[in-house]
Design a protein around this motif. Structure first.
Motif, short mmCIF file in Angstrom:
data_model
loop_
_atom_site.label_atom_id
_atom_site.label_comp_id
_atom_site.label_asym_id
_atom_site.label_seq_id
_atom_site.Cartn_x
_atom_site.Cartn_y
_atom_site.Cartn_z
N ASP A 167 44.14 115.61 105.30
CA ASP A 167 42.84 115.25 104.50
C ASP A 167 42.47 116.33 103.86
O ASP A 167 42.03 116.28 102.84
N VAL A 168 42.70 117.72 104.57
CA VAL A 168 42.40 118.99 103.93
C VAL A 168 43.56 119.95 104.32
O VAL A 168 43.92 119.99 105.31
N GLN B 25 42.67 117.20 100.04
CA GLN B 25 41.91 118.54 99.20
C GLN B 25 42.70 119.61 99.51
O GLN B 25 42.74 120.00 100.83
N GLN C 95 33.20 125.94 107.01
CA GLN C 95 33.34 124.70 106.00
C GLN C 95 34.57 123.84 106.78
O GLN C 95 34.44 122.55 106.72
N GLN D 242 33.29 122.08 110.00
CA GLN D 242 32.87 121.02 109.59
C GLN D 242 33.46 119.96 109.46
O GLN D 242 33.32 118.83 110.09
N ARG D 243 34.53 119.99 108.63
CA ARG D 243 35.34 118.87 108.06
C ARG D 243 36.08 118.54 109.54
O ARG D 243 36.36 117.23 109.58
N GLU E 209 33.88 116.23 111.62
CA GLU E 209 33.84 115.03 110.82
C GLU E 209 35.05 114.14 111.09
O GLU E 209 35.16 113.07 110.49
N ALA F 25 38.41 115.04 110.04
CA ALA F 25 39.41 115.38 109.29
C ALA F 25 40.70 115.88 110.01
O ALA F 25 40.65 116.74 111.01
N VAL G 271 43.08 118.77 109.32
CA VAL G 271 43.15 120.03 108.53
C VAL G 271 44.53 120.62 108.75
O VAL G 271 44.70 121.14 109.92
#
Length: 279
Positions: free
Chosen positions: A30-31, A54, A69, A72-73, A76, A78, A80
């Motif tokens: 996702d990131v 992203q 940041q 936080q993802r 939520e 994600a 990463v």
């Protein structure tokens, strides 16, 4: 449901060395937090993939600000993926802050294992690999560098260091002064790349060779110090057994360990200990 932080090892030289899982993790992320987004895009081109997640930069200069940041993802949900320019993230590269934050937040941290300049250099150095330590980059200032090496002079494990090419000569000279010009070492340059070179020899000779300049990525491997002689006097052997027992070792294990390190028969140590108790 929280997400997952994936530490992705990247090639240290050739794209073909990328772990098989790397492409799948990058495509499914996702990131993607990349140390250098341009190098990351180049790697994706080499791997023939087009990640849809992203992509953000995550390097030494913005690591502190970007960590909250990314956390936080993760909170939520994600997935990463953290990838640095070469090797495993957080090993003398960005990543430690994010890993520590994720662990503190009880978020799962996993990895895509793969290339490592530390282990590659150690393996090809020809120096002992049974016990080793990684010391990262040496201090830049001469005084601090000398103090660091002075503190490591008696280290018995093989030591691995990273160094920039323009400081390699000064570092080898400082090592030669602190560890001795005859201490065995290896300069590993451009590992896995076209111009890979591993130069082995005493530190004094390597320092003289590097004085003319060194190019490329450099990893230094230095042999540990010879073990200090172990006293075999009856008093010292008994004291060693007692110290090991105080650490929680059984009498049998303490005697065996003392005999091994002192290079004497176990029966000799056993007799010394029990003779003391019955005297």
């Amino acid at each position: 449901m929280t997400g997952v932080l994936v530490l992705a090892a990247s090639p240290i030289g050739q794209a073909g060395d990328a772990p098989p899982r790397l492409a799948a993790e990058l495509e499914g992320a996702d990131v993607i937090a990349a140390e250098d987004t341009r190098r990351f895009r180049r790697l994706c081109s080499d791997l023939g993939i087009s990640p849809t997640g992203q992509v953000i930069s995550y390097f030494e200069g913005n690591e502190s600000g970007r960590t909250p940041q990314l956390l936080q993802r993760l909170e939520e949900g994600a997935r990463v993926v953290l990838i640095t320019d070469a090797g495993m993230p957080s090993v003398s590269d960005p990543g430690y802050r994010l890993v520590a934050a994720a662990v503190a937040a009880d978020i799962r941290v996993t990895s895509v294992p793969g290339p490592s300049a530390v282990l590659t250099a150690l393996a090809v150095s020809g120096l002992p690999v049974d016990r080793f330590c990684f010391e990262g980059f040496a201090p830049r200032k001469a005084g601090e560098r000398a103090r660091r090496f002075g503190a490591l002079a008696a280290e018995e494990r093989t030591m691995v260091f990273f160094e920039s090419p323009h400081r390699t000569a000064a570092t080898l000279e400082a090592m030669s002064s602190a560890f001795g010009a005859d201490r065995a070492a290896a300069v590993c340059r451009e590992l896995t790349k076209t111009h890979e070179e591993v130069r082995r020899g005493p530190l004094g000779e390597l320092a003289a060779w590097a004085a003319d300049g060194v190019r490329g990525e450099v990893t230094l491997v230095v042999a540990g110090a010879d073990p200090a002689p172990v006293s075999t006097s009856p008093e010292d052997l008994r004291d060693r057994v007692a110290a090991l027992e105080a650490q929680g070792r059984s009498r049998k294990d303490a005697i065996a360990e003392t005999a091994r390190t002192a290079g004497v028969p176990k029966r000799e140590v056993y007799d010394l200990v029990h003779r003391e108790e019955t005297s």
